[in-house]
Design a protein around this motif. Sequence first.
Motif, PDB file in Angstrom:
ATOM      1  N   VAL A 121       0.841  -1.199   0.000  1.00 48.92           N
ATOM      2  CA  VAL A 121       0.000   0.000   0.000  1.00 48.92           C
ATOM      3  C   VAL A 121       0.878   1.253   0.000  1.00 48.92           C
ATOM      4  O   VAL A 121       0.657   2.193  -0.763  1.00 48.92           O
ATOM      5  CB  VAL A 121      -0.953  -0.005   1.209  1.00 48.92           C
ATOM      6  N   GLY A 122       1.897   1.278   0.872  1.00 49.03           N
ATOM      7  CA  GLY A 122       2.776   2.431   0.921  1.00 49.03           C
ATOM      8  C   GLY A 122       3.577   2.613  -0.352  1.00 49.03           C
ATOM      9  O   GLY A 122       3.674   3.728  -0.896  1.00 49.03           O
ATOM     10  N   GLU A 123       4.125   1.528  -0.876  1.00 48.24           N
ATOM     11  CA  GLU A 123       4.996   1.632  -2.043  1.00 48.24           C
ATOM     12  C   GLU A 123       4.237   1.999  -3.314  1.00 48.24           C
ATOM     13  O   GLU A 123       4.847   2.432  -4.293  1.00 48.24           O
ATOM     14  CB  GLU A 123       5.782   0.333  -2.230  1.00 48.24           C
ATOM     15  N   ALA A 124       2.920   1.859  -3.295  1.00 54.27           N
ATOM     16  CA  ALA A 124       2.120   2.268  -4.452  1.00 54.27           C
ATOM     17  C   ALA A 124       2.246   3.758  -4.726  1.00 54.27           C
ATOM     18  O   ALA A 124       2.019   4.214  -5.859  1.00 54.27           O
ATOM     19  CB  ALA A 124       0.650   1.894  -4.231  1.00 54.27           C
ATOM     20  N   GLY A 125       2.609   4.539  -3.713  1.00 57.74           N
ATOM     21  CA  GLY A 125       2.724   5.986  -3.880  1.00 57.74           C
ATOM     22  C   GLY A 125       4.110   6.470  -4.231  1.00 57.74           C
ATOM     23  O   GLY A 125       4.372   7.675  -4.130  1.00 57.74           O
ATOM     24  N   CYS A 126       4.985   5.591  -4.670  1.00 59.11           N
ATOM     25  CA  CYS A 126       6.373   5.988  -4.939  1.00 59.11           C
ATOM     26  C   CYS A 126       6.663   6.246  -6.417  1.00 59.11           C
ATOM     27  O   CYS A 126       6.978   7.366  -6.811  1.00 59.11           O
ATOM     28  CB  CYS A 126       7.341   4.935  -4.397  1.00 59.11           C
ATOM     29  N   SER A 127       6.575   5.236  -7.244  1.00 57.12           N
ATOM     30  CA  SER A 127       7.102   5.333  -8.607  1.00 57.12           C
ATOM     31  C   SER A 127       6.371   6.320  -9.514  1.00 57.12           C
ATOM     32  O   SER A 127       7.030   7.138 -10.180  1.00 57.12           O
ATOM     33  CB  SER A 127       7.119   3.945  -9.251  1.00 57.12           C
ATOM     34  N   PRO A 128       5.020   6.305  -9.601  1.00 60.96           N
ATOM     35  CA  PRO A 128       4.377   7.229 -10.543  1.00 60.96           C
ATOM     36  C   PRO A 128       4.711   8.701 -10.287  1.00 60.96           C
ATOM     37  O   PRO A 128       5.121   9.407 -11.226  1.00 60.96           O
ATOM     38  CB  PRO A 128       2.879   6.924 -10.359  1.00 60.96           C
ATOM     39  N   PRO A 129       4.580   9.215  -9.058  1.00 65.49           N
ATOM     40  CA  PRO A 129       4.965  10.620  -8.863  1.00 65.49           C
ATOM     41  C   PRO A 129       6.462  10.864  -9.048  1.00 65.49           C
ATOM     42  O   PRO A 129       6.862  11.955  -9.464  1.00 65.49           O
ATOM     43  CB  PRO A 129       4.518  10.922  -7.420  1.00 65.49           C
ATOM     44  N   SER A 130       7.287   9.864  -8.767  1.00 73.14           N
ATOM     45  CA  SER A 130       8.727  10.027  -8.974  1.00 73.14           C
ATOM     46  C   SER A 130       9.047  10.171 -10.461  1.00 73.14           C
ATOM     47  O   SER A 130       9.837  11.039 -10.862  1.00 73.14           O
ATOM     48  CB  SER A 130       9.484   8.818  -8.401  1.00 73.14           C
ATOM     49  N   HIS A 131       8.442   9.345 -11.298  1.00 73.39           N
ATOM     50  CA  HIS A 131       8.658   9.450 -12.743  1.00 73.39           C
ATOM     51  C   HIS A 131       8.187  10.807 -13.257  1.00 73.39           C
ATOM     52  O   HIS A 131       8.844  11.429 -14.109  1.00 73.39           O
ATOM     53  CB  HIS A 131       7.898   8.342 -13.472  1.00 73.39           C
ATOM     54  N   SER A 132       7.049  11.263 -12.753  1.00 75.24           N
ATOM     55  CA  SER A 132       6.516  12.550 -13.169  1.00 75.24           C
ATOM     56  C   SER A 132       7.438  13.695 -12.758  1.00 75.24           C
ATOM     57  O   SER A 132       7.677  14.630 -13.535  1.00 75.24           O
ATOM     58  CB  SER A 132       5.124  12.745 -12.561  1.00 75.24           C
ATOM     59  N   LEU A 133       7.980  13.631 -11.553  1.00 74.43           N
ATOM     60  CA  LEU A 133       8.937  14.646 -11.095  1.00 74.43           C
ATOM     61  C   LEU A 133      10.168  14.692 -12.001  1.00 74.43           C
ATOM     62  O   LEU A 133      10.622  15.769 -12.409  1.00 74.43           O
ATOM     63  CB  LEU A 133       9.377  14.357  -9.662  1.00 74.43           C
ATOM     64  N   ILE A 134      10.725  13.529 -12.294  1.00 76.11           N
ATOM     65  CA  ILE A 134      11.923  13.469 -13.130  1.00 76.11           C
ATOM     66  C   ILE A 134      11.645  14.062 -14.506  1.00 76.11           C
ATOM     67  O   ILE A 134      12.473  14.782 -15.070  1.00 76.11           O
ATOM     68  CB  ILE A 134      12.418  12.017 -13.242  1.00 76.11           C
ATOM     69  N   SER A 135      10.468  13.803 -15.047  1.00 74.86           N
ATOM     70  CA  SER A 135      10.126  14.318 -16.369  1.00 74.86           C
ATOM     71  C   SER A 135       9.985  15.830 -16.369  1.00 74.86           C
ATOM     72  O   SER A 135      10.128  16.472 -17.416  1.00 74.86           O
ATOM     73  CB  SER A 135       8.829  13.668 -16.875  1.00 74.86           C
ATOM     74  N   ASP A 136       9.688  16.443 -15.224  1.00 74.11           N
ATOM     75  CA  ASP A 136       9.623  17.901 -15.136  1.00 74.11           C
ATOM     76  C   ASP A 136      10.974  18.523 -14.782  1.00 74.11           C
ATOM     77  O   ASP A 136      11.195  19.712 -15.018  1.00 74.11           O
ATOM     78  CB  ASP A 136       8.573  18.321 -14.111  1.00 74.11           C
ATOM     79  N   TYR A 137      11.869  17.768 -14.214  1.00 70.24           N
ATOM     80  CA  TYR A 137      13.207  18.262 -13.910  1.00 70.24           C
ATOM     81  C   TYR A 137      14.165  18.116 -15.092  1.00 70.24           C
ATOM     82  O   TYR A 137      15.116  18.883 -15.229  1.00 70.24           O
ATOM     83  CB  TYR A 137      13.794  17.521 -12.702  1.00 70.24           C
ATOM     84  N   PHE A 138      13.921  17.128 -15.960  1.00 74.98           N
ATOM     85  CA  PHE A 138      14.865  16.830 -17.045  1.00 74.98           C
ATOM     86  C   PHE A 138      14.151  16.873 -18.400  1.00 74.98           C
ATOM     87  O   PHE A 138      13.030  16.364 -18.536  1.00 74.98           O
ATOM     88  CB  PHE A 138      15.492  15.454 -16.843  1.00 74.98           C
TER      89      PHE A 138
END
Length: 504
Positions: free
Chosen positions: A127-144
């Motif tokens: 349940v906790g780990e479900a909130g990790c990868s999608p927002p992380s990928h989105s952040l990286i796409s806005d930083y790079f």
Amino acid sequence: MTTSDQTDTAPSPSNDGYGSASYRAYVLFALIVVYTFNFIDRTLIGVLGEPIRETFGLSDTAIGLLSGLAFALLYTFLGIPFAMLAERKNRTSIIAIAMAVWSGMTALCGLAQNTWQFALARVGVGVGEAGCSPPSHSLISDYFPPEKRSSALGIFALGIPIGSMLAALGGAWIASQEGLNWRDAFIWMGLPGVLGAIIFKMTVKEPPRGYSDPGGAAAAAARVMPSPFAAFGILARKPSFWHVSLGGAIVSFAGYGIGQFVAPFWMRAHGLSLMDAALIYGGVLGVAAGIGTIGSGILADRIRKKHPNSDSWLPALGVSLAFPFAVFGYNTLSFADGALAIWLAVPALSIAGLLRYSYLGPMFSVTQNLVEPRMRATAAALLLFIVNLIGYGFGPPVIGWISDQGTKWQLSQLEAPVSLQECGTLERQIKAANDEVVDAISGGALDAAEATNDAYCAPARSTGVRLGVTMGALFFLWAALHFMLLGRTLQKDQWTPETSAATA
């Protein structure tokens, strides 16, 4: 402190990405740390699976279910609503809260007194780990910017081998200390993640959405906010998404399935201790996997101008070449024994690991480039839904089931007086005696249990686990086919501002 989604929406003055180069490097480092904790807590059960299985008297199928389906069920289904939330709310907050939750639930795994309690704690980790990868990928796409995303996402994906390596080495070291066991490893490997979540939230800024894309944040803000379900329809109509997600899912099916039984493979087939198995699994093989992960993303970015379909053929080539090295490495006992078999297996499996992880960076990058900026967290969640439901949900239990069938077959060949279930009982009794549990068997009963285990159960387990990991490697070839087919539609399916048609 973080900034809100509503601030700093001016278009980027250059195509370098959001923030200074040094700050982007820090953000990527922070996300790697988050993803590392993600995989430490997710994969601890892999290196500690054998003592856990013996403690609860489980079959390989059952430990596969605890490792895979118990974790993956809510993890995969909650990833999509978390991603939809990440398209609209502060992504750094979502990541920090999720990290604190999964870290706490990992510690609770160490307090479990029976199989059901352990399973519920594993569900909580998911349940906790479900909130990790999608927002992380989105952040990286806005930083790079787009031309640097394969590299950035490949570097981010280093959290997978680094986390797996630290879980193996740290978990095995803690569990091997005098007076400690696998329970202590879960507690002490899980709790630091809570502190990490606080530091992440305090130091990572929320970038404007679409900042690093053509037109910058202003162009992204001017586009109509897409419906939460718009990404579903867009990706469903793109063959590239189905090939990249199925290719990733099948590699993950083999990878997660084999990964759950790598430490047991070294312990059962080659007679290594938990710590020695962890040194090979986490140290040697982890470094090779890390090189493959980061190298694939960087290589894909560097050759993309000359070879636009490198995100297709590079992972196809890598995972197909991984197959023969894996089969060789898992079967050196067929033509060698003792130290020689180990020395032959380690380099072969290191090469297989390096080649197998060549798909990660390109897989993530392709998915991010198929949709417009406000759909990227959802796109990542859809990708991970398919990859993890098939890969993590079914890989470990299926490979465990194959291992159990091999064990049963070998027991029949040995004309053993015990069944697979009775072997589990014997292993649980021996483990309890070794741990000096109150009311554990001792004396003649313990001697008889150990003699039966050594004569029948242990050699049968060795045969079974070798069969399981070898059959798992066959799926690499199926995955390579999907990555190769990806190249047929990759260029046509990529998103550009001119082709954007986001709807409310």
